[in-house]
Structures are given as C-alpha cells and as structure tokens.
Design a protein around this motif. Structure first.
Motif, PDB file in Angstrom:
ATOM      1  N   ASN A 153      42.876  24.417  33.660  1.00  0.00           N
ATOM      2  CA  ASN A 153      43.510  25.815  33.835  1.00  0.00           C
ATOM      3  C   ASN A 153      42.252  26.587  34.980  1.00  0.00           C
ATOM      4  O   ASN A 153      42.839  27.481  35.873  1.00  0.00           O
ATOM      5  N   LEU A 154      41.013  26.288  34.708  1.00  0.00           N
ATOM      6  CA  LEU A 154      40.274  26.954  35.826  1.00  0.00           C
ATOM      7  C   LEU A 154      40.501  26.293  37.060  1.00  0.00           C
ATOM      8  O   LEU A 154      40.289  27.225  38.211  1.00  0.00           O
ATOM      9  N   ALA A 155      40.573  25.150  37.242  1.00  0.00           N
ATOM     10  CA  ALA A 155      40.669  24.556  38.619  1.00  0.00           C
ATOM     11  C   ALA A 155      41.938  25.269  39.292  1.00  0.00           C
ATOM     12  O   ALA A 155      42.163  25.658  40.339  1.00  0.00           O
ATOM     13  N   ALA A 156      43.081  25.385  38.293  1.00  0.00           N
ATOM     14  CA  ALA A 156      44.307  25.854  39.114  1.00  0.00           C
ATOM     15  C   ALA A 156      44.075  27.518  39.369  1.00  0.00           C
ATOM     16  O   ALA A 156      44.710  27.877  40.455  1.00  0.00           O
ATOM     17  N   SER A 157      43.378  28.246  38.715  1.00  0.00           N
ATOM     18  CA  SER A 157      43.151  29.602  39.031  1.00  0.00           C
ATOM     19  C   SER A 157      42.190  29.580  40.138  1.00  0.00           C
ATOM     20  O   SER A 157      42.434  30.492  41.121  1.00  0.00           O
ATOM     21  N   THR A 162      41.578  29.742  46.761  1.00  0.00           N
ATOM     22  CA  THR A 162      40.619  29.124  47.855  1.00  0.00           C
ATOM     23  C   THR A 162      41.555  28.197  48.496  1.00  0.00           C
ATOM     24  O   THR A 162      41.235  27.609  49.548  1.00  0.00           O
ATOM     25  N   GLY A 163      43.004  27.909  48.312  1.00  0.00           N
ATOM     26  CA  GLY A 163      44.003  26.827  48.778  1.00  0.00           C
ATOM     27  C   GLY A 163      44.430  27.621  49.881  1.00  0.00           C
ATOM     28  O   GLY A 163      44.072  28.799  50.607  1.00  0.00           O
ATOM     29  N   ASN A 164      45.255  26.792  50.755  1.00  0.00           N
ATOM     30  CA  ASN A 164      45.967  27.388  51.890  1.00  0.00           C
ATOM     31  C   ASN A 164      47.053  28.505  51.691  1.00  0.00           C
ATOM     32  O   ASN A 164      47.135  28.717  50.527  1.00  0.00           O
ATOM     33  N   LEU A 165      47.597  28.842  52.590  1.00  0.00           N
ATOM     34  CA  LEU A 165      48.603  30.032  52.392  1.00  0.00           C
ATOM     35  C   LEU A 165      49.981  29.429  51.912  1.00  0.00           C
ATOM     36  O   LEU A 165      50.754  30.390  51.130  1.00  0.00           O
ATOM     37  N   SER A 166      50.138  28.318  51.786  1.00  0.00           N
ATOM     38  CA  SER A 166      51.332  27.880  50.845  1.00  0.00           C
ATOM     39  C   SER A 166      51.216  27.775  49.482  1.00  0.00           C
ATOM     40  O   SER A 166      52.074  27.606  48.544  1.00  0.00           O
ATOM     41  N   THR A 167      49.701  27.848  48.860  1.00  0.00           N
ATOM     42  CA  THR A 167      49.516  27.704  47.509  1.00  0.00           C
ATOM     43  C   THR A 167      48.592  28.746  47.067  1.00  0.00           C
ATOM     44  O   THR A 167      48.653  29.022  45.735  1.00  0.00           O
ATOM     45  N   ARG A 168      48.019  29.456  47.741  1.00  0.00           N
ATOM     46  CA  ARG A 168      46.958  30.434  47.061  1.00  0.00           C
ATOM     47  C   ARG A 168      47.556  31.634  46.667  1.00  0.00           C
ATOM     48  O   ARG A 168      48.650  31.734  47.122  1.00  0.00           O
ATOM     49  N   LYS A 256      55.180  39.512  43.755  1.00  0.00           N
ATOM     50  CA  LYS A 256      55.493  40.707  43.367  1.00  0.00           C
ATOM     51  C   LYS A 256      54.324  41.499  43.416  1.00  0.00           C
ATOM     52  O   LYS A 256      53.337  41.130  42.455  1.00  0.00           O
ATOM     53  N   PHE A 257      54.098  42.884  43.861  1.00  0.00           N
ATOM     54  CA  PHE A 257      53.025  43.392  44.106  1.00  0.00           C
ATOM     55  C   PHE A 257      52.669  43.991  42.699  1.00  0.00           C
ATOM     56  O   PHE A 257      53.632  44.348  41.947  1.00  0.00           O
ATOM     57  N   LYS A 258      51.368  44.074  42.244  1.00  0.00           N
ATOM     58  CA  LYS A 258      51.047  44.627  40.875  1.00  0.00           C
ATOM     59  C   LYS A 258      49.789  45.387  41.040  1.00  0.00           C
ATOM     60  O   LYS A 258      48.995  44.838  41.657  1.00  0.00           O
ATOM     61  N   GLU A 259      49.779  46.388  40.707  1.00  0.00           N
ATOM     62  CA  GLU A 259      48.469  47.344  40.744  1.00  0.00           C
ATOM     63  C   GLU A 259      47.668  46.902  39.826  1.00  0.00           C
ATOM     64  O   GLU A 259      47.653  46.500  38.543  1.00  0.00           O
ATOM     65  N   GLY A 260      46.414  46.578  40.411  1.00  0.00           N
ATOM     66  CA  GLY A 260      45.159  46.107  39.818  1.00  0.00           C
ATOM     67  C   GLY A 260      45.145  44.680  39.557  1.00  0.00           C
ATOM     68  O   GLY A 260      44.598  43.964  38.838  1.00  0.00           O
ATOM     69  N   GLY A 261      46.099  43.835  40.169  1.00  0.00           N
ATOM     70  CA  GLY A 261      46.390  42.391  39.941  1.00  0.00           C
ATOM     71  C   GLY A 261      45.353  41.615  40.416  1.00  0.00           C
ATOM     72  O   GLY A 261      44.721  40.647  40.003  1.00  0.00           O
ATOM     73  N   LYS A 262      44.564  42.110  41.870  1.00  0.00           N
ATOM     74  CA  LYS A 262      43.365  41.359  42.178  1.00  0.00           C
ATOM     75  C   LYS A 262      42.273  41.481  41.303  1.00  0.00           C
ATOM     76  O   LYS A 262      41.725  40.283  41.058  1.00  0.00           O
ATOM     77  N   GLU A 263      41.945  42.256  40.555  1.00  0.00           N
ATOM     78  CA  GLU A 263      41.007  42.495  39.528  1.00  0.00           C
ATOM     79  C   GLU A 263      41.188  41.640  38.485  1.00  0.00           C
ATOM     80  O   GLU A 263      40.394  40.989  37.834  1.00  0.00           O
ATOM     81  N   GLU A 268      40.304  36.735  35.214  1.00  0.00           N
ATOM     82  CA  GLU A 268      40.987  35.663  34.483  1.00  0.00           C
ATOM     83  C   GLU A 268      39.853  34.330  35.088  1.00  0.00           C
ATOM     84  O   GLU A 268      39.438  33.441  34.156  1.00  0.00           O
ATOM     85  N   VAL A 269      39.525  34.148  36.221  1.00  0.00           N
ATOM     86  CA  VAL A 269      38.568  33.114  36.915  1.00  0.00           C
ATOM     87  C   VAL A 269      37.214  33.253  36.026  1.00  0.00           C
ATOM     88  O   VAL A 269      36.696  32.026  35.643  1.00  0.00           O
ATOM     89  N   GLU A 270      36.760  34.369  36.063  1.00  0.00           N
ATOM     90  CA  GLU A 270      35.415  34.469  35.347  1.00  0.00           C
ATOM     91  C   GLU A 270      35.422  34.178  33.921  1.00  0.00           C
ATOM     92  O   GLU A 270      34.441  33.467  33.404  1.00  0.00           O
ATOM     93  N   GLU A 271      36.583  34.515  33.321  1.00  0.00           N
ATOM     94  CA  GLU A 271      36.688  34.153  31.632  1.00  0.00           C
ATOM     95  C   GLU A 271      36.872  32.861  31.507  1.00  0.00           C
ATOM     96  O   GLU A 271      36.508  32.326  30.685  1.00  0.00           O
ATOM     97  N   LEU A 272      37.726  32.102  32.326  1.00  0.00           N
ATOM     98  CA  LEU A 272      37.899  30.777  32.294  1.00  0.00           C
ATOM     99  C   LEU A 272      36.702  30.026  32.557  1.00  0.00           C
ATOM    100  O   LEU A 272      36.415  28.876  31.964  1.00  0.00           O
TER     101      LEU A 272
END
Length: 390
Positions: A153-157, A162-168, A256-263, A268-272
């Motif tokens: 799950n961490l690797a997927a997150s 870090t992937g290219n624009l088709s996956t990240r 879909k745009f989500k307010e606060g999604g970036k944070e 999620e990455v940090e917790e994983l």
C-alpha cells in the motif's frame, strides 16, 4: 557467504567398542569419521517406551514432523531474507538458536527438560511439537503478510506521487479552475497523451466523436513521457469519447477535485510510512524468534526420532551412544561410505532383542517394520540422519 555445514546424527550401540563403554563407542565413531568431520557427543534422555507397534507409528509421525519443521524453518529464513533485502551478513546475525549460533547450539545440545518434559509419553511430546511448530508457522506468516500488505500500500501511494502523468496522482497538479464543475451538460476530461502523439491528438481530438467542445484542449503540464491535457465534451458522449481515446492510446485519467486532497494524500503516505517501519521491526523480531524456536523444535524432534529409531534398531535394554557429526556435502558422502563399511554387521542386530533383552531372530517382516519406521528413507544398518539448518 560460506556454505552451511551438513550435520549427521548417528546412534550406535556401545558394543561397537570392545569395552562397551559410551566414551569408547564415541571414540570409535570419531575414528571412523576420521578427518572428514568433527564429532561431538549428542545427549538424549531416555523416554517412556510403549509397544513396538506404537513405536513404529511414532517413528513415522516423527519423520513427517521433522520434514514439517524443516519446512517452517526454511520459510522463516526466506521471510528474514526478504525483509533484510538479501543482506547475508544481516540475515546470519538473526539466525540463532536460543541466543547461540546454530553450530554452537548443536555442539552443546542439551534436551530442554523444563519445556519438553522427558517423563511425558512420546505421543504427548509429538503432539506438543506439532502444535508448537504450527503455531510458529501461523504467527510468523500472519505478521509478514501484514507487513507486506502495508508495504504494498505504501509503494502504491508513493507511486501516485512519483510516477509519470499516466499513473501519478493529479491532486497537486490540476488546478480547480481547469475543470468544468456542476454543469448539467458539459464535462471535462483529463487525458495523458504520449509525447510522440501530441500533434496527432491536437489535430484529431475535436472529431473523435460528436459534441466535443471546439478548441477546448488545454495544456496542464508535461513530463518526459506524457503531456496532460483537458478536453470538454457534452456528458452524453463522454463514454464514447473515453472509449475512442483509449483506442488512440490516450490515457484517460479519472479525477475529481477535492478540497484539501493534497494534504490528505501526503498524510496517507506519512502514516503508511510510519506503519511500515513499525511492522518491519515487529516482523524482524518475530522472524528472529520464530527461527530460533522453530529450529529448537526441529532439533528436539530429531533427537526424539533418533531415540525411537534406536529402540527399534538395537532393542532393549538400551545401551547406545549418539554423536553429532559436523561436516560438508562431500564429507558426508565419505563418512557414510566409511560407516557403511564399518557397521554393516549391525543390520543383523536390528530388532535383535525382545523387551526382556532376549535375542530374537531377524526376519524380513521385522526389517520391513524398521524401514517403515525410518519414514521411507534409505535403509542403513545404524541410526543415521542428515540435516542442514540454513
């Protein structure tokens, strides 16, 4: 990495020496081994002996159990290898038995009477060993599965960031104003276009289906492999537009745009990451403990197996010596050849006495029982088992 030692457990009647003493019998074994290995006394206590039929069945059970123990120890070793990325030095540091290096533990083996009481029946001991090795296998497997799940799950997150624009993940890339939102008729699509086909995309996207908004293609960003565009269409043609985009090898991105999604994504990455590091430590500790305990069970099973087979081979009253031979693959072959030559006469003594010590005639039925008790392995005139703990 040096090749692991091959170990041999050999049980002989004390009559192999002229004096009939255990020390002299062990010396005779050392002489037979010669320079092809090092021989150490391997002390086995006396256990409660039941009927001959029970012993033959227990010999078969112990053969299967020894194989099961070997399998569990091998799996735990492979789990340690995976979690330590194949670093042989670090792996070897984890592979101890009762806080001792494997060879040291074997050379100084003493039956653990507090954990495996010698006054219990052989059947009870076998049952205890079976339950313990199954528990070790289940516990280690569950913990490593838990760790591997979180690691995946961490690797997927991380790939999302870090992937290219088709996956990240596009949360930090696509601004909210680039999208048509809350429209009854129109919809914005995100497409990752291979860089080599951008010109073709710009020429053809408007005619890909009906009801594509003219000149709606808007460049968002690009990387080494893809260029990200938005295109607007009427909602009624969206499924067809997505289907034909895939046929053109344009990669539709669901977003879909989500307010606060970036944070949220970063959190999620940090917790994983924290969970992965925590489980890594837990898996390593349990793997180290599981290896130690699993190998300890295995060696005790081998010791009990030697005892049962010794009774079946040499009869009662018991008067035998057991030696541990530490050697190599080639050394083991030479030792076996030499012992076959020196102790072949013992085949005539197999099942040679009844329970009162009276000499009995050896016959084919008895020999068959001996071979059955040996778990289907090659028959030897003496009690002999090879094993490696890696």
């Amino acid at each position: 990495m040096s090749k692991p030692s091959k170990y041999l457990l050999v049980s002989l009647p004390t009559s192999v020496s002229s004096s009939g003493h255990k020390d002299d019998a062990l010396t005779a074994l050392r002489t037979c081994i010669s320079t092809d290995g090092s021989t150490f006394p391997f002390t086995i206590p006396e256990f409660k002996i039941g009927t001959l039929d029970a012993l033959v069945g227990q010999a078969d059970d112990l053969s299967k159990l020894a194989n099961a123990c070997e399998g569990v120890v091998g799996k735990v070793g492979e789990s340690l290898r995976s979690i330590l990325d194949g670093d042989e030095e670090k792996i070897s540091q984890q592979k101890n038995i009762n806080d001792k290096p494997v060879d040291q533990y074997l050379r100084s083996f003493q039956w653990n009477k507090s954990k495996y009481r010698a006054d219990k029946s052989i059947a009870d001991l076998v049952d205890s060993f079976q339950k313990e090795i199954a528990g070790i296998d289940n516990d280690v497997k569950a913990k490593f599965n838990q760790y591997n799940s979180v690691k995946t799950n961490l690797a997927a997150s991380q790939r999302k960031q870090t992937g290219n624009l088709s996956t990240r993940s596009l949360i930090s890339i696509v601004p909210p104003e680039a999208l048509i939102r809350d429209s009854e008729y129109l919809e914005t699509h995100l497409l990752a276009i291979p860089n080599a086909t951008v010109k073709d995309f710009l020429k053809t996207y408007e005619s890909l289906t009906e009801l594509v908004v003219p000149r709606s293609a808007t460049l968002i960003t690009k990387d080494d492999e893809f260029t990200l565009y938005t295109v607007s269409t009427f909602k009624k043609v969206s499924p067809e537009f997505m289907h034909k985009s895939r046929e053109k090898r344009w990669v539709p991105r669901d977003f879909k745009f989500k307010e606060g999604g970036k944070e949220e994504e970063q959190k999620e990455v940090e917790e994983l990451g924290k969970e992965e590091r925590k489980l890594w430590g837990e898996a390593l500790r349990l793997g180290r403990t599981g290896y130690s305990e699993g190998a300890m069970v295995w060696v005790h099973v081998l010791a009990l197996r030697v005892f049962v087979e010794t009774v079946l081979r040499y009869g009662l009253p018991l008067d035998f010596v057991c030696g541990l031979v530490q050697t190599s693959d080639n050394g083991a072959k030479k030792v076996k050849t030499r012992m076959d030559s020196a102790y072949s006469y013992l085949a005539g003594n197999a099942f040679g006495r009844d329970k009162k010590g009276r000499v009995q005639k050896d016959d084919s039925a008895m020999t068959a029982e001996i071979q059955a008790g040996g778990g289907g392995e090659d028959y030897t005139a003496y009690v002999y088992y090879e094993f490696e703990i890696v």
